[in-house]
Scaffold this motif. Structure first.
Motif, PDB file in Angstrom:
ATOM      1  N   THR A   1     -21.539  39.783  74.809  1.00 49.90           N
ATOM      2  CA  THR A   1     -21.300  40.603  73.490  1.00 49.90           C
ATOM      3  C   THR A   1     -21.727  41.989  74.038  1.00 49.90           C
ATOM      4  N   ALA A   2     -20.756  42.942  73.578  1.00 56.06           N
ATOM      5  CA  ALA A   2     -20.801  44.454  74.102  1.00 56.06           C
ATOM      6  C   ALA A   2     -21.924  45.005  73.074  1.00 56.06           C
ATOM      7  N   VAL A   3     -22.905  45.732  73.326  1.00 54.75           N
ATOM      8  CA  VAL A   3     -23.891  46.161  72.529  1.00 54.75           C
ATOM      9  C   VAL A   3     -24.187  47.762  72.815  1.00 54.75           C
ATOM     10  N   ILE A   4     -23.594  48.322  71.583  1.00 53.73           N
ATOM     11  CA  ILE A   4     -23.989  49.936  71.959  1.00 53.73           C
ATOM     12  C   ILE A   4     -24.931  50.536  70.857  1.00 53.73           C
ATOM     13  N   VAL A   5     -25.910  51.213  71.108  1.00 57.44           N
ATOM     14  CA  VAL A   5     -26.860  51.817  70.252  1.00 57.44           C
ATOM     15  C   VAL A   5     -26.085  53.142  69.948  1.00 57.44           C
ATOM     16  N   GLY A   6     -25.261  53.189  69.054  1.00 55.86           N
ATOM     17  CA  GLY A   6     -24.289  54.459  68.844  1.00 55.86           C
ATOM     18  C   GLY A   6     -23.194  53.908  68.106  1.00 55.86           C
ATOM     19  N   THR A   7     -21.976  54.780  67.962  1.00 54.43           N
ATOM     20  CA  THR A   7     -20.860  54.637  67.118  1.00 54.43           C
ATOM     21  C   THR A   7     -19.695  54.204  68.134  1.00 54.43           C
ATOM     22  N   VAL A   8     -18.977  53.215  67.621  1.00 49.67           N
ATOM     23  CA  VAL A   8     -17.916  52.885  68.281  1.00 49.67           C
ATOM     24  C   VAL A   8     -16.562  53.586  67.645  1.00 49.67           C
ATOM     25  N   THR A   9     -15.913  54.160  68.488  1.00 48.53           N
ATOM     26  CA  THR A   9     -14.734  55.149  67.855  1.00 48.53           C
ATOM     27  C   THR A   9     -13.305  54.523  68.178  1.00 48.53           C
ATOM     28  N   ASN A  10     -12.403  54.763  67.460  1.00 48.74           N
ATOM     29  CA  ASN A  10     -10.810  54.549  67.822  1.00 48.74           C
ATOM     30  C   ASN A  10     -10.294  55.277  68.903  1.00 48.74           C
ATOM     31  N   ASP A  11      -9.493  54.978  69.613  1.00 47.49           N
ATOM     32  CA  ASP A  11      -8.629  55.690  70.779  1.00 47.49           C
ATOM     33  C   ASP A  11      -7.184  55.379  70.452  1.00 47.49           C
ATOM     34  N   VAL A  12      -6.372  56.473  70.158  1.00 49.19           N
ATOM     35  CA  VAL A  12      -5.116  56.279  69.788  1.00 49.19           C
ATOM     36  C   VAL A  12      -4.199  56.069  71.015  1.00 49.19           C
TER      37      VAL A  12
END
Length: 197
Positions: free
Chosen positions: A86-97
């Motif tokens: 599982t990838a864990v990010i204490v923050g935001t995951v954003t899209n990449d076009v």
């Protein structure tokens, strides 16, 4: 009665080599959900021997600039050959076009926040977006988790930090009114005016 003459050290005085630990002990944010997560991870950090929980707790305290977002393309690059984790990010995951390998998005991701498109793309690919309270139930010690974070120095403001613009060997970006012919384009920027760097 005796008077103790032993003095304490001035921990705020850096010149004497006394370094104060200036890490946050709690979040400045008044966000109720962040505060609840802090409560949860404070408990987990205390009751488990896992350094993962201590790291997550410390990052929950951080300011927004110290919790930079991570894009889907960077997420996939970091999670290469890490199937079942599982990838864990204490923050935001954003899209990449620019990223279009939809099959690679089939993974478990835990983050504080997902942008709408990033969440939609992960779910459409057969992956899942989970929250930190779900993660705490699933992996209380952070087993099979990969803790990631975005590039902290990607903010534009970091280009202005460093040696003063214009001094030798400086690559620092100057603050200018506008990016035109008349602004910071003379000495040091062209051969006809003094020298060109």
């Amino acid at each position: 009665h005796r008077v103790s003459l032993t003095m304490g050290i001035d921990v705020g005085n850096r010149s004497k080599g006394n370094v104060r630990n200036q890490r946050r002990k709690e979040p400045k944010s008044e966000n109720v959900y962040t505060r609840l997560l802090v409560k949860l991870y404070r408990f987990l950090a205390r009751r488990t021997d896992s350094s993962f929980n201590q790291t997550v707790l410390r990052r929950l305290f951080m300011s927004k600039t110290n919790r930079p977002p991570i894009s889907l393309s960077k997420l996939v690059a970091h999670m290469k050959n890490k199937d079942g984790k599982t990838a864990v990010i204490v923050g935001t995951v954003t899209n990449d076009v620019r990223f279009n390998d939809e099959g690679a998005l089939k993974m478990s991701v835990c983050a504080l926040r997902f942008t709408e498109t990033a969440r939609a793309r992960i779910v459409k690919a057969g992956g899942e977006c989970i929250t930190f309270d779900q993660l705490a139930l699933r992996a209380p010690t952070g087993s099979n988790c990969v803790l990631l974070r975005g590039p902290r120095k990607a903010r534009e403001v970091y280009k202005h930090f460093g040696r003063a613009p214009g001094v030798p060997h400086s690559d620092t970006k100057p603050y200018t009114r506008s990016k035109g012919r008349k602004f910071e384009r003379a000495r040091g920027r062209r051969g006809s005016c003094g020298y060109k760097k």
